[in-house]
Design a protein around this motif. Structure first.
Motif, mmCIF file in Angstrom:
data_model
loop_
_atom_site.group_PDB
_atom_site.id
_atom_site.type_symbol
_atom_site.label_atom_id
_atom_site.label_comp_id
_atom_site.label_asym_id
_atom_site.label_seq_id
_atom_site.Cartn_x
_atom_site.Cartn_y
_atom_site.Cartn_z
ATOM 1 N N LEU A 13 -8.237 -5.379 5.308
ATOM 2 C CA LEU A 13 -9.079 -4.648 4.369
ATOM 3 C C LEU A 13 -10.561 -4.744 4.694
ATOM 4 C CD1 LEU A 13 -7.464 -5.717 0.979
ATOM 5 C CD2 LEU A 13 -6.870 -3.784 2.424
ATOM 6 N N VAL A 54 -6.668 -2.175 -4.802
ATOM 7 C CA VAL A 54 -5.577 -2.729 -4.005
ATOM 8 C C VAL A 54 -4.412 -3.032 -4.948
ATOM 9 C CG1 VAL A 54 -4.824 -4.597 -2.476
ATOM 10 C CG2 VAL A 54 -7.187 -3.757 -2.363
ATOM 11 N N CYS A 146 -0.065 -2.202 -0.895
ATOM 12 C CA CYS A 146 0.279 -3.334 -0.046
ATOM 13 C C CYS A 146 1.497 -4.043 -0.631
ATOM 14 C CB CYS A 146 -0.900 -4.296 0.045
ATOM 15 S SG CYS A 146 -0.653 -5.659 1.191
#
Length: 259
Positions: A13, A54, A146
């Protein structure tokens, strides 16, 4: 796409480290949805920078608390020492000060995304509704999906829902592609990558074909993330379309202009 035995979320990231790192104040909330999933969300209070959310799907057997991580008190608490997502996201915020990094960790009922989603007739639509809900709650401009281990099942169902929204900028599998199926996943991924050069797919796996526990192989002849990654390569154009290089003991494969 990338194939590596191990790599941290921070490296996936992050960009470059600034000279100084300002402190960031955050707001957190916990929620259990009527259908059962638990959610933890943490957002910086600064609202002036672009927001990147995220969404991290927990591995099989892990709670949100264990996935966020902490120093384990004893060997029995090893699950707290797997990913340290909270610490890694704090580090990414230090590295990427031009944007606001938001975090949502999502846990399935009975701590298994594959088991939970297998019971839902509309699992792909259900996963995308959760992504849309979290994006709306955090007012995120972009989303990174993710998943670690069984958390990859959540990502694969999002892909199967197709088409993948353009606000999703990265999809990251951390040893999590067990159920990759080219008939369901290859075309949505290819279209998503081709539609925007800013979109990226990253897949990290270790060679689990011969791993043994107590004298027995952990995965069967067709199982594991290594074989699933090979299927992924085939579905995304075949090995002839990938550039491969060796990085020490690692195999590093890229295609579609590094996407």
């Amino acid at each position: 796409m990338h194939i590596l035995p191990t790599l941290t979320l921070t490296l996936l990231l992050a960009a470059t480290m600034p000279a100084t790192v300002p402190a960031q104040h955050t707001s957190t909330w916990w929620r259990t949805l009527p259908a059962g999933p638990r959610l933890f969300t943490e957002c910086p209070l600064d609202t002036t920078r672009p927001r990147i959310l995220v969404i991290y799907a927990t591995p099989n057997g892990n709670s949100i608390e264990q996935t966020l991580g902490s120093r384990p008190e004893n060997k029995a608490a090893w699950r707290f020492d797997i990913q340290h997502v909270a610490a890694q996201v704090r580090r990414v915020r230090q590295l990427r000060t031009a944007v606001s990094i938001e975090l949502s960790v999502i846990e399935a009922p009975e701590r298994s995304w594959p088991a939970y989603l297998s019971k839902l007739p509309d699992a792909p639509a259900t996963t995308m509704r959760l992504v849309q809900y979290l994006r709306a709650q955090t007012e995120a401009d972009e989303v990174i999906l993710c998943g670690h281990s069984g958390g990859g099942s959540f990502l694969l169902h999002c892909i199967a829902a197709g088409p993948i929204p353009q606000y999703v900028r990265r999809i990251i599998f951390l040893d999590a592609t067990y159920s990759w199926d080219n008939s369901r996943h290859a075309q949505p991924i290819l279209k998503w990558l081709q539609d925007n050069p800013q979109n990226h797919l990253l897949s990290i796996a270790y060679d689990d074909r011969h791993v043994e526990l107590n004298g027995r192989r952990v995965v069967g002849d067709d199982g594991g993330t290594w074989r699933a990654t090979e299927r992924m390569v085939d579905g995304l154009g075949g090995s002839s379309n990938f550039t491969e290089e060796s990085l020490g003991p690692f195999r590093h494969l890229t295609a579609i202009n590094g996407q």
